[in-house]
Write a protein that holds these residues in place. Structure first.
Motif, short mmCIF file in Angstrom:
data_model
loop_
_atom_site.label_atom_id
_atom_site.label_comp_id
_atom_site.label_asym_id
_atom_site.label_seq_id
_atom_site.Cartn_x
_atom_site.Cartn_y
_atom_site.Cartn_z
N GLU A 67 13.45 5.87 11.62
CA GLU A 67 13.43 6.34 9.96
C GLU A 67 12.47 5.19 9.41
N VAL A 68 11.17 4.99 9.59
CA VAL A 68 11.11 3.77 8.56
C VAL A 68 10.23 3.77 7.49
N HIS A 69 10.99 3.49 6.32
CA HIS A 69 10.52 3.80 5.15
C HIS A 69 9.74 2.23 4.08
N ILE A 70 8.62 2.09 3.73
CA ILE A 70 8.26 1.41 3.36
C ILE A 70 8.57 1.60 1.64
N ASN A 71 8.53 0.88 0.99
CA ASN A 71 9.03 0.57 -0.70
C ASN A 71 8.74 -1.09 -1.39
N SER A 72 8.35 -0.76 -2.47
CA SER A 72 7.81 -1.56 -3.41
C SER A 72 9.07 -2.20 -3.15
N GLN A 115 6.29 3.56 -0.07
CA GLN A 115 4.97 3.68 -0.20
C GLN A 115 3.87 4.65 0.86
N GLN A 116 5.09 3.63 2.02
CA GLN A 116 4.48 4.63 3.57
C GLN A 116 5.66 5.25 4.39
N HIS A 117 5.94 6.15 4.93
CA HIS A 117 6.80 7.10 5.89
C HIS A 117 6.84 7.00 6.89
N TYR A 131 6.89 -6.13 0.18
CA TYR A 131 7.67 -5.14 0.11
C TYR A 131 8.77 -4.83 0.79
N THR A 132 10.38 -3.84 0.89
CA THR A 132 11.20 -3.38 1.66
C THR A 132 11.24 -2.93 2.34
N VAL A 133 11.13 -2.85 3.97
CA VAL A 133 11.48 -1.55 4.38
C VAL A 133 13.11 -1.96 5.16
N ASN A 134 13.00 -0.63 5.01
CA ASN A 134 14.07 0.34 5.79
C ASN A 134 13.95 1.39 7.12
#
Length: 463
Positions: A298-303, A311-313, A331-334
């Motif tokens: 799972e990749v979550h891109i947050n401001s 922002q994107q998932h 951004y912070t990528v999780n």
């Protein structure tokens, strides 16, 4: 009256919440959790302006009138009776197709295939306020909800959540936030709270009740599929009418209807992300090390700000993802692994900053000029460039680089006496680099080299 234990109080909340599924008009009530010393008289006097409240409230809750109520008991108080309306929930950020219905869908109803076709559904926008009884549906989109105390709930794509109760009353630290996950996935970040506050998410299979934590709940349209709960920070109490468990950070648990809870299982560890450069030009491929037991990621891109807005998932089966179409900024990528049972593991975080593309320079023989005995190479300035990197090689493929230099202006002096190939790339303010230009061959003439040599000798003689 002795103070109930933590486990006993938790079990009482589970039983009362499960029983509340069958109650009507739940969406029109504030669900108040009884504190030590509370009585119906005191509650009515403090929170309502309803005449004869103390006489009607016990019947409404199907309990006997008593001087003191047991701590942990959940009392339903109609919103219309309250002196102060519950603080609304704010749509802090959304993207894609997100809808609202004013009345929560009753538990155990058939799955909603399209929110757009649901009666009374209307599109939502950022900044809107939601009241008790609202149901938020996401299709190809997601929404971040912010509660009055600062807690947040991220509603992931193709999910539906009903807001049953939430309030901050008279400036006190009484915060009851209760919601039902009808389908899909929600991720909560709950503020650390005082003992008299509560945050809970209910599914048909279980209740997750917390005070100060970060966790995720997923529930499927398929009634045979279990509810999954992953705890990323803090402690979550999970229970149904069969059993209760306390799940610590780094563990997940599954719950099925009419069955005791499964034992908590360890979540996958966070993967190691390959750090990107200080600023990247899109498209950019972000990579990470594989986890042995991960079936996908799972990749979550947050401001990268206080809103931490999604922002994107994406869900990917490989250990890389191409990042594109992000606005210029940081951004912070999780990134987290997902195991065979679909439990999402702990997330690795990586800051990533995008920069505007810098144009690629173009070299042409017309840029070769003689000045003060030297040959210079000049090219058109590139928009956004702060400097230029120049490479010299003995072959057109640049497999044998003979020299590298940097210049702030779109020109450079040529002092070599051998045939070379030259290429240039532009460097932007954030350190982003363009592609290399075309390779330009350069062969100095003998007289050019003689002039260069003469100037060099004269310079040395003058020292």
């Amino acid at each position: 009256m002795t103070k109930p234990s933590k486990i006993h109080s938790l079990a009482m909340v589970f039983c009362l919440t499960i029983a509340a599924w069958g109650q009507t008009a739940l969406s029109a009530d504030w669900l108040y959790t009884v504190r030590p010393g509370d009585t119906f008289w005191d509650l009515c006097l403090k929170y309502t302006n309803k005449s004869n409240c103390w006489q009607e409230l016990p019947d409404l809750n199907q309990v006997k009138r008593t001087r003191e109520l047991p701590p942990g008991y959940v009392i339903r108080i109609p919103v219309s009776w309250l002196k102060k309306a519950p603080a609304p929930v704010t749509i802090e950020h959304l993207s894609g197709d997100v809808f609202l219905t004013a009345q929560a869908t009753a538990p155990h109803t058939p799955a909603i295939n399209s929110a757009a076709n649901t009666p009374k559904a209307k599109p939502l926008s950022s900044g809107e306020k939601l009241s008790i009884g609202s149901t938020v549906y996401t299709e190809n989109g997601y929404a971040s909800l912010r509660f009055a105390d600062g807690s947040t709930l991220m509603v992931m794509p193709y999910s539906s959540v009903a807001l049953d109760a939430f309030t901050t009353h008279d400036g006190e630290a009484i915060v009851d936030s209760r919601m039902r996950l009808l389908k899909g996935t929600v991720k909560a970040k709950v503020k650390k709270r005082q003992p008299q506050t509560r945050f809970s998410i209910t599914t048909p299979d279980a209740v997750a009740a917390v005070r100060g934590t970060e966790f995720q709940v997923s529930s499927s349209d398929d009634q045979a599929a279990p509810t999954r709960i992953e705890v990323f920070e803090g402690l979550v109490g999970v229970g149904n009418d069969k059993s209760q468990q306390e799940v610590p950070a780094g563990f997940g648990i599954s719950a099925s209807k009419d069955k005791a809870l499964a034992a908590p299982k360890a979540l996958l560890t966070a993967p190691v992300i390959t750090p990107p450069p200080a600023a990247v030009i899109q498209p950019y491929t972000l990579e990470w090390q594989a986890l042995e037991q991960a079936s996908n990621y799972e990749v979550h891109i947050n401001s990268d700000d206080e809103t931490n807005a999604l922002q994107q998932h994406a869900t990917v089966a490989t250990t890389a993802i191409e990042i594109n179409n992000l606005a210029i900024g940081c951004y912070t990528v999780n990134v987290s692994g997902v195991d065979a049972e679909q439990f999402q593991g702990l997330a690795a975080q990586q800051k990533l900053c995008t920069a505007p593309n810098v144009g690629t320079p173009v070299l042409d023989k017309s840029g070769l000029q003689k000045a003060k005995g030297n040959n210079n190479l000049t090219w058109a300035a590139t928009e956004g460039a702060q400097s230029y990197e120049v490479q010299f090689a003995s072959d057109a493929e640049f497999s044998q680089i003979t020299n590298e230099t940097t210049t702030n202006a779109p020109t450079i002096a040529l002092t070599t006496n051998k045939k070379v190939f030259i290429r240039v790339r532009a460097i932007g303010e954030a350190g982003q680099a363009s592609s290399y230009s075309n390779a330009l061959p350069y062969q100095p003439k003998n007289k050019d080299w003689q002039a260069i040599l003469f100037i060099g000798i004269a310079f040395i003689a003058g020292l």
